[in-house]
Write a protein that holds these residues in place. Structure first.
Motif, mmCIF file in Angstrom:
data_model
loop_
_atom_site.group_PDB
_atom_site.id
_atom_site.type_symbol
_atom_site.label_atom_id
_atom_site.label_comp_id
_atom_site.label_asym_id
_atom_site.label_seq_id
_atom_site.Cartn_x
_atom_site.Cartn_y
_atom_site.Cartn_z
ATOM 1 N N ASP A 18 0.823 -1.209 0.000
ATOM 2 C CA ASP A 18 0.000 0.000 0.000
ATOM 3 C C ASP A 18 0.858 1.260 0.000
ATOM 4 O OD1 ASP A 18 -2.148 -1.742 0.039
ATOM 5 O OD2 ASP A 18 -2.624 -1.397 2.157
ATOM 6 N N PHE A 19 1.956 1.238 0.743
ATOM 7 C CA PHE A 19 2.869 2.386 0.821
ATOM 8 C C PHE A 19 3.454 2.712 -0.552
ATOM 9 C CE2 PHE A 19 7.231 3.928 1.250
ATOM 10 C CZ PHE A 19 7.068 5.037 2.074
ATOM 11 N N TYR A 20 3.991 1.706 -1.240
ATOM 12 C CA TYR A 20 4.631 1.968 -2.543
ATOM 13 C C TYR A 20 3.609 2.335 -3.616
ATOM 14 C CZ TYR A 20 9.051 0.658 -0.527
ATOM 15 O OH TYR A 20 10.184 0.639 0.256
ATOM 16 N N ILE A 21 2.399 1.816 -3.512
ATOM 17 C CA ILE A 21 1.344 2.211 -4.439
ATOM 18 C C ILE A 21 0.944 3.661 -4.183
ATOM 19 C CG2 ILE A 21 -1.107 1.859 -4.976
ATOM 20 C CD1 ILE A 21 -0.571 -1.179 -4.696
ATOM 21 N N GLN A 22 0.682 4.002 -2.939
ATOM 22 C CA GLN A 22 0.197 5.346 -2.596
ATOM 23 C C GLN A 22 1.240 6.430 -2.821
ATOM 24 O OE1 GLN A 22 -1.207 5.771 1.451
ATOM 25 N NE2 GLN A 22 -1.517 7.970 1.235
ATOM 26 N N HIS A 23 2.476 6.171 -2.453
ATOM 27 C CA HIS A 23 3.465 7.249 -2.433
ATOM 28 C C HIS A 23 4.451 7.245 -3.602
ATOM 29 C CE1 HIS A 23 1.957 8.461 1.410
ATOM 30 N NE2 HIS A 23 2.167 7.265 1.911
ATOM 31 N N PHE A 24 4.559 6.130 -4.319
ATOM 32 C CA PHE A 24 5.550 6.057 -5.389
ATOM 33 C C PHE A 24 4.984 5.586 -6.722
ATOM 34 C CE2 PHE A 24 8.004 6.120 -1.503
ATOM 35 C CZ PHE A 24 8.955 7.082 -1.806
ATOM 36 N N GLY A 25 3.668 5.514 -6.816
ATOM 37 C CA GLY A 25 3.028 5.244 -8.094
ATOM 38 C C GLY A 25 3.135 3.828 -8.629
ATOM 39 N N PHE A 26 3.500 2.877 -7.785
ATOM 40 C CA PHE A 26 3.533 1.491 -8.231
ATOM 41 C C PHE A 26 2.106 0.993 -8.432
ATOM 42 C CE2 PHE A 26 7.828 1.832 -6.793
ATOM 43 C CZ PHE A 26 8.536 0.867 -7.485
ATOM 44 N N LYS A 27 1.964 0.001 -9.287
ATOM 45 C CA LYS A 27 0.679 -0.632 -9.566
ATOM 46 C C LYS A 27 0.795 -2.122 -9.259
ATOM 47 C CE LYS A 27 -1.064 2.973 -11.941
ATOM 48 N NZ LYS A 27 -1.355 4.061 -11.087
ATOM 49 N N PRO A 28 -0.283 -2.732 -8.751
ATOM 50 C CA PRO A 28 -0.237 -4.174 -8.485
ATOM 51 C C PRO A 28 0.063 -4.952 -9.765
ATOM 52 C CG PRO A 28 -2.181 -3.191 -7.485
ATOM 53 C CD PRO A 28 -1.564 -2.141 -8.375
ATOM 54 N N ALA A 29 0.944 -5.930 -9.673
ATOM 55 C CA ALA A 29 1.262 -6.799 -10.809
ATOM 56 C C ALA A 29 0.654 -8.184 -10.564
ATOM 57 C CB ALA A 29 2.763 -6.896 -11.028
ATOM 58 N N PHE A 30 1.003 -8.799 -9.414
ATOM 59 C CA PHE A 30 0.421 -10.092 -9.053
ATOM 60 C C PHE A 30 0.736 -10.378 -7.592
ATOM 61 C CE2 PHE A 30 4.617 -10.934 -10.760
ATOM 62 C CZ PHE A 30 5.159 -11.895 -9.922
ATOM 63 N N GLU A 31 0.084 -11.419 -7.071
ATOM 64 C CA GLU A 31 0.315 -11.886 -5.708
ATOM 65 C C GLU A 31 0.741 -13.342 -5.777
ATOM 66 O OE1 GLU A 31 -3.065 -11.253 -3.134
ATOM 67 O OE2 GLU A 31 -3.584 -9.408 -4.205
ATOM 68 N N SER A 81 5.416 13.923 4.394
ATOM 69 C CA SER A 81 5.278 14.472 5.747
ATOM 70 C C SER A 81 3.813 14.629 6.125
ATOM 71 C CB SER A 81 5.983 15.833 5.846
ATOM 72 O OG SER A 81 7.367 15.698 5.664
ATOM 73 N N ALA A 82 3.031 15.185 5.194
ATOM 74 C CA ALA A 82 1.605 15.397 5.447
ATOM 75 C C ALA A 82 0.861 14.081 5.644
ATOM 76 C CB ALA A 82 0.983 16.184 4.298
ATOM 77 N N ALA A 83 1.349 13.016 5.018
ATOM 78 C CA ALA A 83 0.720 11.696 5.130
ATOM 79 C C ALA A 83 1.159 10.948 6.389
ATOM 80 C CB ALA A 83 1.039 10.861 3.892
ATOM 81 N N GLY A 84 2.051 11.544 7.177
ATOM 82 C CA GLY A 84 2.499 10.914 8.413
ATOM 83 C C GLY A 84 3.632 9.924 8.251
ATOM 84 N N VAL A 85 4.267 9.915 7.075
ATOM 85 C CA VAL A 85 5.411 9.039 6.839
ATOM 86 C C VAL A 85 6.627 9.605 7.579
ATOM 87 C CG1 VAL A 85 6.980 8.136 5.061
ATOM 88 C CG2 VAL A 85 4.505 8.282 4.620
#
Length: 119
Positions: A18-31, A81-85
Motif C-alpha cells: 500500500d505504501f509503494y502504491i500510494q506514495h511512489f506510483g507502483f501498480k499491483p502486478a500479481f500476488e 510528511s503530510a501523510a504521516g510518513v
C-alpha cells in the motif's frame, strides 16, 4: 542488461504494498505466496515478500528514487510528511557546487529510501 527487480523481505507485505502504491506510483502486478509484486511506470518490479523471522537490513542499505527536478523532491517531502510518513530533513545543496537535493524516508517495514535530484 537492465536491473529490473528488487525482492524485499518484509514483516508486513500488505502495508508495504500500500505504501509503494500510494506514495511512489507502483501498480499491483500479481500476488504469490503471501507476497505482493508491484511495478512502476518503467516496469521495475518490486517484490514484497513476507519474512518470518524478519531480518533487519544492514546499516547503510537503502533504495533510491530520483526526481525529475528539485521541486519534485521538495513536493514529495511535503506530501510524505503530510501523510504521516517518517521523513528526514531535506538537504539542499543547490547553492553549492554539488547541485543536489535529497532526503530520506522509511517504508512501514523500516527500509530506508533516499529521494533525490541531481542534474
Amino acid at each position: 542488461m537492465d536491473l529490473n527487480h528488487l525482492n524485499l523481505r518484509v514483516r508486513d507485505a500488505e502495508a508495504c504494498r500500500d505504501f509503494y502504491i500510494q506514495h511512489f506510483g507502483f501498480k499491483p502486478a500479481f500476488e504469490e505466496g503471501g507476497g505482493f509484486f508491484v511495478k512502476n511506470g518503467e516496469r521495475f518490479l518490486l517484490a514484497l515478500v513476507p519474512a518470518d523471522p524478519h531480518t533487519t537490513l544492514p546499516e547503510g542499505f537503502h533504495i533510491g528514487f530520483q526526481g525529475a527536478d528539485a521541486d519534485e523532491v521538495l513536493a514529495r517531502h511535503a506530501a510524505l510528511s503530510a501523510a504521516g510518513v517518517k521523513v528526514g530533513d531535506v538537504e539542499d545543496f543547490r547553492s553549492e557546487d554539488e547541485d543536489y537535493v535529497t532526503f530520506r524516508c522509511w517504508d512501514p517495514d523500516g527500509t530506508e529510501i533516499e529521494i533525490f535530484w541531481e542534474p
